[in-house]
Write a protein that holds these residues in place. Sequence first.
Motif, PDB file in Angstrom:
ATOM      1  N   MET A  96      59.978  50.880  40.666  1.00  9.16           N
ATOM      2  CA  MET A  96      58.685  50.421  40.195  1.00  9.16           C
ATOM      3  C   MET A  96      58.542  51.610  38.903  1.00  9.16           C
ATOM      4  O   MET A  96      57.857  51.096  38.049  1.00  9.16           O
ATOM      5  N   ALA A  97      59.170  52.616  38.858  1.00  9.26           N
ATOM      6  CA  ALA A  97      58.668  53.712  37.801  1.00  9.26           C
ATOM      7  C   ALA A  97      58.937  53.310  36.550  1.00  9.26           C
ATOM      8  O   ALA A  97      57.839  53.548  35.655  1.00  9.26           O
ATOM      9  N   PRO A  98      60.024  52.740  36.218  1.00  5.21           N
ATOM     10  CA  PRO A  98      59.981  52.553  34.666  1.00  5.21           C
ATOM     11  C   PRO A  98      59.263  51.218  34.522  1.00  5.21           C
ATOM     12  O   PRO A  98      58.648  51.175  33.020  1.00  5.21           O
ATOM     13  N   LEU A  99      58.978  50.344  34.983  1.00  5.25           N
ATOM     14  CA  LEU A  99      57.986  49.314  34.801  1.00  5.25           C
ATOM     15  C   LEU A  99      56.610  49.953  34.448  1.00  5.25           C
ATOM     16  O   LEU A  99      55.787  49.588  33.725  1.00  5.25           O
ATOM     17  N   GLY A 100      56.261  50.690  35.562  1.00  8.05           N
ATOM     18  CA  GLY A 100      54.852  51.469  35.501  1.00  8.05           C
ATOM     19  C   GLY A 100      54.633  52.264  34.170  1.00  8.05           C
ATOM     20  O   GLY A 100      53.547  52.164  33.449  1.00  8.05           O
ATOM     21  N   ALA A 101      55.760  53.061  33.875  1.00  8.99           N
ATOM     22  CA  ALA A 101      55.694  53.770  32.724  1.00  8.99           C
ATOM     23  C   ALA A 101      55.289  52.969  31.371  1.00  8.99           C
ATOM     24  O   ALA A 101      54.634  53.146  30.355  1.00  8.99           O
ATOM     25  N   GLY A 102      56.137  51.836  31.507  1.00  3.48           N
ATOM     26  CA  GLY A 102      56.070  50.823  30.149  1.00  3.48           C
ATOM     27  C   GLY A 102      54.924  50.246  30.205  1.00  3.48           C
ATOM     28  O   GLY A 102      54.301  49.937  29.184  1.00  3.48           O
ATOM     29  N   MET A 103      54.297  49.794  31.455  1.00  3.26           N
ATOM     30  CA  MET A 103      52.784  49.238  31.310  1.00  3.26           C
ATOM     31  C   MET A 103      51.542  50.314  30.974  1.00  3.26           C
ATOM     32  O   MET A 103      50.945  49.821  30.245  1.00  3.26           O
ATOM     33  N   THR A 104      51.931  51.467  31.283  1.00  8.81           N
ATOM     34  CA  THR A 104      50.997  52.478  30.844  1.00  8.81           C
ATOM     35  C   THR A 104      51.017  52.802  29.436  1.00  8.81           C
ATOM     36  O   THR A 104      49.883  52.730  28.565  1.00  8.81           O
ATOM     37  N   PHE A 105      52.277  52.802  28.716  1.00 14.39           N
ATOM     38  CA  PHE A 105      52.459  52.646  27.350  1.00 14.39           C
ATOM     39  C   PHE A 105      51.774  51.599  26.636  1.00 14.39           C
ATOM     40  O   PHE A 105      51.159  51.727  25.825  1.00 14.39           O
ATOM     41  N   LEU A 106      52.232  50.494  27.133  1.00 13.38           N
ATOM     42  CA  LEU A 106      51.554  49.183  26.598  1.00 13.38           C
ATOM     43  C   LEU A 106      50.195  49.304  26.478  1.00 13.38           C
ATOM     44  O   LEU A 106      49.223  48.608  25.844  1.00 13.38           O
ATOM     45  N   ALA A 107      49.380  49.652  27.922  1.00 10.27           N
ATOM     46  CA  ALA A 107      47.994  49.941  27.941  1.00 10.27           C
ATOM     47  C   ALA A 107      47.400  50.800  26.789  1.00 10.27           C
ATOM     48  O   ALA A 107      46.487  50.322  26.110  1.00 10.27           O
ATOM     49  N   LEU A 108      48.024  52.063  26.667  1.00 14.14           N
ATOM     50  CA  LEU A 108      47.632  52.846  25.597  1.00 14.14           C
ATOM     51  C   LEU A 108      47.773  52.387  24.223  1.00 14.14           C
ATOM     52  O   LEU A 108      47.082  52.442  23.405  1.00 14.14           O
ATOM     53  N   PHE A 109      48.856  51.998  23.759  1.00 15.46           N
ATOM     54  CA  PHE A 109      49.179  51.182  22.872  1.00 15.46           C
ATOM     55  C   PHE A 109      48.176  50.177  22.236  1.00 15.46           C
ATOM     56  O   PHE A 109      47.829  49.959  21.107  1.00 15.46           O
ATOM     57  N   SER A 110      48.153  49.202  23.081  1.00 13.95           N
ATOM     58  CA  SER A 110      47.388  48.151  22.876  1.00 13.95           C
ATOM     59  C   SER A 110      45.663  48.414  22.634  1.00 13.95           C
ATOM     60  O   SER A 110      44.913  47.849  21.879  1.00 13.95           O
ATOM     61  N   GLY A 111      45.286  49.443  23.574  1.00 11.84           N
ATOM     62  CA  GLY A 111      44.159  50.073  23.450  1.00 11.84           C
ATOM     63  C   GLY A 111      43.678  50.792  22.055  1.00 11.84           C
ATOM     64  O   GLY A 111      42.511  50.774  21.485  1.00 11.84           O
ATOM     65  N   ALA A 112      44.881  51.371  21.564  1.00  7.74           N
ATOM     66  CA  ALA A 112      44.863  51.888  20.237  1.00  7.74           C
ATOM     67  C   ALA A 112      44.539  50.894  19.237  1.00  7.74           C
ATOM     68  O   ALA A 112      43.726  51.131  18.280  1.00  7.74           O
ATOM     69  N   VAL A 113      45.143  49.804  19.218  1.00  9.81           N
ATOM     70  CA  VAL A 113      45.215  48.921  18.108  1.00  9.81           C
ATOM     71  C   VAL A 113      43.779  48.243  18.519  1.00  9.81           C
ATOM     72  O   VAL A 113      43.044  48.006  17.100  1.00  9.81           O
ATOM     73  N   TRP A 114      43.357  47.974  19.431  1.00 12.77           N
ATOM     74  CA  TRP A 114      42.060  47.355  19.626  1.00 12.77           C
ATOM     75  C   TRP A 114      40.974  48.382  18.943  1.00 12.77           C
ATOM     76  O   TRP A 114      39.843  48.094  18.719  1.00 12.77           O
ATOM     77  N   GLY A 115      41.184  49.761  19.481  1.00 16.68           N
ATOM     78  CA  GLY A 115      40.366  50.717  18.636  1.00 16.68           C
ATOM     79  C   GLY A 115      39.966  50.854  17.461  1.00 16.68           C
ATOM     80  O   GLY A 115      38.731  51.207  16.866  1.00 16.68           O
ATOM     81  N   VAL A 116      41.051  50.346  16.534  1.00 16.60           N
ATOM     82  CA  VAL A 116      40.836  50.528  14.902  1.00 16.60           C
ATOM     83  C   VAL A 116      39.470  49.632  14.522  1.00 16.60           C
ATOM     84  O   VAL A 116      38.831  50.059  13.950  1.00 16.60           O
TER      85      VAL A 116
END
Length: 246
Positions: A96-116
Amino acid sequence: MWAFLHKLASPQGFYALSARLSPWCWGLAACLIGGGMIWGLGFAPADYQQGNSFRIIYVHVPAALLAQSIYVAMALAGLVFLVWRVKLADMAATAMAPLGAGMTFLALFSGAVWGVPTWGTWWQWDARLTSMLILLFLYIGVLALRGALGTRQSAARAASVLTLVGVINIPIIKYSVEWWYTLHQPATFSVTSRPAMPAEMWLPLLVMVLGFYCLFLAVTLTRTRHEILRREASRRWVQALTGEGP
């Protein structure tokens, strides 16, 4: 019931069951994510305030929910491993761990894009964003521990302890918007209240969330199967399966 659970907890029993389940999970994930993306990006109406930039919600929210859910699942698996010494639980947590890390990064990155377009900046040291960043560091710590320690058993114990300690961050992520003043909007889904969005906007989001969870099941089943083959390579049933036996 106990006989079924005992069989499921054995690597051989889980391997056989996951072989039947994983194709269905992959198929459901592909259909739900594909359908949800087409529905959300192509047919859902634009938001009256944010316009089309809101459509990143169809990736951001499922990724954020899944990132937290995977960590809770890893914590439960770690508890089972530490208390009952079920090695399959550690195999699942490893998967599970690599997928969890990937999803967390995706959430942070997409949130940053949305924040602009929403906040006018890529990043704010907002309570929700900061606690999600801590979650990413916890995932990285778990992955690093598994690769750094000498023996598999000690690495599994250390990773399980870190996961259990870090699980306190999950309620902080969930309730940070309510506990502190934050720029982040409240939860999109709530069990106790109606969605703030119209149905034609939140229904494709629900489809995407279900699709991401099906993807989680598919990836976990597949990666756990590979982990079983790697760790149980000396077992007769694995050697018979791979054709490497005497």
